[in-house]
Design a protein around this motif. Sequence first.
Motif, PDB file in Angstrom:
ATOM      1  N   GLU A 105       0.833  -1.198   0.000  1.00  0.00           N
ATOM      2  CA  GLU A 105       0.000   0.000   0.000  1.00  0.00           C
ATOM      3  C   GLU A 105       0.875   1.259   0.000  1.00  0.00           C
ATOM      4  N   ARG A 106       1.925   1.267   0.827  1.00  0.00           N
ATOM      5  CA  ARG A 106       2.820   2.428   0.884  1.00  0.00           C
ATOM      6  C   ARG A 106       3.477   2.675  -0.472  1.00  0.00           C
ATOM      7  N   ARG A 107       4.005   1.613  -1.066  1.00  0.00           N
ATOM      8  CA  ARG A 107       4.657   1.768  -2.377  1.00  0.00           C
ATOM      9  C   ARG A 107       3.656   2.240  -3.429  1.00  0.00           C
ATOM     10  N   SER A 108       2.452   1.688  -3.386  1.00  0.00           N
ATOM     11  CA  SER A 108       1.437   2.074  -4.365  1.00  0.00           C
ATOM     12  C   SER A 108       1.115   3.556  -4.285  1.00  0.00           C
ATOM     13  N   ILE A 109       0.989   4.067  -3.059  1.00  0.00           N
ATOM     14  CA  ILE A 109       0.686   5.487  -2.872  1.00  0.00           C
ATOM     15  C   ILE A 109       1.830   6.337  -3.399  1.00  0.00           C
ATOM     16  N   GLU A 110       3.079   5.971  -3.059  1.00  0.00           N
ATOM     17  CA  GLU A 110       4.231   6.739  -3.536  1.00  0.00           C
ATOM     18  C   GLU A 110       4.362   6.668  -5.055  1.00  0.00           C
ATOM     19  N   ASN A 111       3.944   5.548  -5.633  1.00  0.00           N
ATOM     20  CA  ASN A 111       4.052   5.387  -7.085  1.00  0.00           C
ATOM     21  C   ASN A 111       2.876   5.983  -7.839  1.00  0.00           C
ATOM     22  N   GLY A 112       1.930   6.552  -7.119  1.00  0.00           N
ATOM     23  CA  GLY A 112       0.805   7.199  -7.765  1.00  0.00           C
ATOM     24  C   GLY A 112      -0.167   6.248  -8.438  1.00  0.00           C
ATOM     25  N   VAL A 113      -0.339   5.059  -7.874  1.00  0.00           N
ATOM     26  CA  VAL A 113      -1.294   4.106  -8.451  1.00  0.00           C
ATOM     27  C   VAL A 113      -2.695   4.719  -8.391  1.00  0.00           C
ATOM     28  N   PRO A 114      -3.370   4.834  -9.514  1.00  0.00           N
ATOM     29  CA  PRO A 114      -4.657   5.548  -9.530  1.00  0.00           C
ATOM     30  C   PRO A 114      -5.776   4.789  -8.823  1.00  0.00           C
ATOM     31  N   ASP A 115      -6.559   5.547  -8.035  1.00  0.00           N
ATOM     32  CA  ASP A 115      -7.793   5.051  -7.408  1.00  0.00           C
ATOM     33  C   ASP A 115      -7.558   3.863  -6.477  1.00  0.00           C
ATOM     34  N   LEU A 116      -6.370   3.760  -5.894  1.00  0.00           N
ATOM     35  CA  LEU A 116      -6.079   2.656  -4.978  1.00  0.00           C
ATOM     36  C   LEU A 116      -6.953   2.752  -3.736  1.00  0.00           C
ATOM     37  N   ALA A 117      -7.384   1.599  -3.231  1.00  0.00           N
ATOM     38  CA  ALA A 117      -8.206   1.563  -2.010  1.00  0.00           C
ATOM     39  C   ALA A 117      -7.719   0.448  -1.095  1.00  0.00           C
ATOM     40  N   ARG A 118      -7.685   0.736   0.210  1.00  0.00           N
ATOM     41  CA  ARG A 118      -7.371  -0.282   1.218  1.00  0.00           C
ATOM     42  C   ARG A 118      -8.687  -0.821   1.765  1.00  0.00           C
ATOM     43  N   ILE A 119      -8.785  -2.129   1.919  1.00  0.00           N
ATOM     44  CA  ILE A 119      -9.992  -2.780   2.435  1.00  0.00           C
ATOM     45  C   ILE A 119      -9.587  -3.610   3.640  1.00  0.00           C
ATOM     46  N   ASP A 120     -10.278  -3.421   4.765  1.00  0.00           N
ATOM     47  CA  ASP A 120      -9.852  -4.044   6.013  1.00  0.00           C
ATOM     48  C   ASP A 120     -10.880  -4.987   6.616  1.00  0.00           C
ATOM     49  N   ASP A 121     -11.800  -5.487   5.827  1.00  0.00           N
ATOM     50  CA  ASP A 121     -12.730  -6.476   6.364  1.00  0.00           C
ATOM     51  C   ASP A 121     -13.145  -7.437   5.253  1.00  0.00           C
ATOM     52  N   PRO A 122     -13.425  -8.685   5.616  1.00  0.00           N
ATOM     53  CA  PRO A 122     -13.800  -9.684   4.608  1.00  0.00           C
ATOM     54  C   PRO A 122     -15.020  -9.291   3.787  1.00  0.00           C
ATOM     55  N   ALA A 123     -15.978  -8.619   4.412  1.00  0.00           N
ATOM     56  CA  ALA A 123     -17.184  -8.216   3.677  1.00  0.00           C
ATOM     57  C   ALA A 123     -16.830  -7.242   2.560  1.00  0.00           C
ATOM     58  N   GLY A 124     -15.898  -6.322   2.838  1.00  0.00           N
ATOM     59  CA  GLY A 124     -15.479  -5.392   1.810  1.00  0.00           C
ATOM     60  C   GLY A 124     -14.783  -6.084   0.655  1.00  0.00           C
ATOM     61  N   LEU A 125     -14.006  -7.115   0.965  1.00  0.00           N
ATOM     62  CA  LEU A 125     -13.357  -7.897  -0.094  1.00  0.00           C
ATOM     63  C   LEU A 125     -14.400  -8.550  -0.990  1.00  0.00           C
ATOM     64  N   ARG A 126     -15.425  -9.107  -0.346  1.00  0.00           N
ATOM     65  CA  ARG A 126     -16.416  -9.865  -1.120  1.00  0.00           C
ATOM     66  C   ARG A 126     -17.320  -8.954  -1.960  1.00  0.00           C
ATOM     67  N   GLU A 127     -17.370  -7.666  -1.634  1.00  0.00           N
ATOM     68  CA  GLU A 127     -18.084  -6.745  -2.523  1.00  0.00           C
ATOM     69  C   GLU A 127     -17.398  -6.646  -3.883  1.00  0.00           C
ATOM     70  N   ILE A 128     -16.087  -6.812  -3.875  1.00  0.00           N
ATOM     71  CA  ILE A 128     -15.319  -6.742  -5.122  1.00  0.00           C
ATOM     72  C   ILE A 128     -15.179  -8.120  -5.753  1.00  0.00           C
ATOM     73  N   GLU A 129     -14.816  -9.109  -4.943  1.00  0.00           N
ATOM     74  CA  GLU A 129     -14.673 -10.490  -5.402  1.00  0.00           C
ATOM     75  C   GLU A 129     -15.510 -11.376  -4.478  1.00  0.00           C
ATOM     76  N   PRO A 130     -16.724 -11.709  -4.886  1.00  0.00           N
ATOM     77  CA  PRO A 130     -17.656 -12.387  -3.982  1.00  0.00           C
ATOM     78  C   PRO A 130     -17.182 -13.728  -3.440  1.00  0.00           C
ATOM     79  N   HIS A 131     -16.229 -14.373  -4.080  1.00  0.00           N
ATOM     80  CA  HIS A 131     -15.820 -15.719  -3.670  1.00  0.00           C
ATOM     81  C   HIS A 131     -14.429 -15.760  -3.055  1.00  0.00           C
ATOM     82  N   VAL A 132     -13.852 -14.602  -2.761  1.00  0.00           N
ATOM     83  CA  VAL A 132     -12.489 -14.561  -2.254  1.00  0.00           C
ATOM     84  C   VAL A 132     -12.468 -14.762  -0.744  1.00  0.00           C
TER      85      VAL A 132
END
Length: 396
Positions: A105-132
């Motif tokens: 995450e730190r490297r991504s922010i410094e590298n200017g990765v566009p629209d990066l988001a940190r997710i800190d709960d399993p439910a948030g992960l499953r909103e993006i990838e329902p089976h992960v």
Amino acid sequence: MTERVGVVGGGIVGIALARLLAGRGSEVTVFEKESRLAQHQTGRNSGVVHAGLYYKPGSLKAMLCAAGRVQLREFCEEKGLPFREVGKLVVAVDESELHALAEIERRSIENGVPDLARIDDPAGLREIEPHVAGIAAVHSPRTAAVDYSAITEAMAQDVRAAGGRILLAHEVTAMTSENGRVRVVTAATEDRFERVVVCAGLHSDVVARFVGADAAPKILPMRGEYWDMTPESAKLVRGMIYPVPDPRFPFLGVHFTRGVYDGVHVGPNAVPALAREGYGWLRISPKDTWESLRWPGALPLVRQHWRMGVDEISASLLKALYYRKARRFVPELKMSDLSRRAPAGVRAQAWGRDGSLLDDFAVDQVGAVTVLRNAPSPAATSSMAIAEYVAEKYLS
């Protein structure tokens, strides 16, 4: 007088450089040993356009990946080629991986990765990838999938339109400096150029020796093997699901990738290839294998990474172990969902005398010859930016 430039290698980096130079008015000739372009690393990778999550801030990889991603997207739009932003989720399965995830995450922010988001709960992960499965992740929605072979062919059309030559089935067998020019020899031709750029991938160290470049770094061929998912099971994956990589090793680990044409494959692993173009265990070159074994860095590399090597080779030989690696991230995956082995790729990993695996792009200059010594992932993503970098720094 128009400058004559030779380019050795018809992968995406060599063709991107030829396109740039031909567009600037140089008389360009590309030498490719295969009968088609993009036959090795370019045409056998995951097809991912990386957004820059992993690379050390300030490194060539970080800077050229950021620039190259934008250029590649614009090129695809111009040429009507597919560019699908399917997104990437880098998943921490348990707490032991949270520290490494924070570093990504730190490297991504410094590298200017566009629209990066940190997710800190399993439910948030499953909103993006329902089976992960996982406890936290970073999400890069702008990570994309493309067809690098098609992009290379489109670039090659621009080279030819600008008057450049692309000589297929022309393997360079000798290269010497003579009277301020570089003589390039194949079985069928002999040409002389003011400058030559070597983008020979798996053979970059071999071609470098033609002009007396240092033997280091040597190329260590590392095979990446893939499994295709069945069309039914591919529904378990929306975009791309990646593990948190081991920071001690320059490979990302087995992951799920939805490709530009909507198929999903799993992989790659990372096993030593027994030939520079060793796309399977039965493809063996005693010469290539012996050269690797006698390299000074062989013993230090084995001492440092033997456990990971045993693990990767075991998973290569036993499908059940490969499946176990993948199932960590998608528990609903069944072994039968890995329907067939997809074509493998071989990564040209540069390797030092001390056993270290080079992490960043590396370029050597020997007189009028410029040699790209290390160009692993994200070289395809960065190809147009690498071309600009080489042209400005070494050819201006």
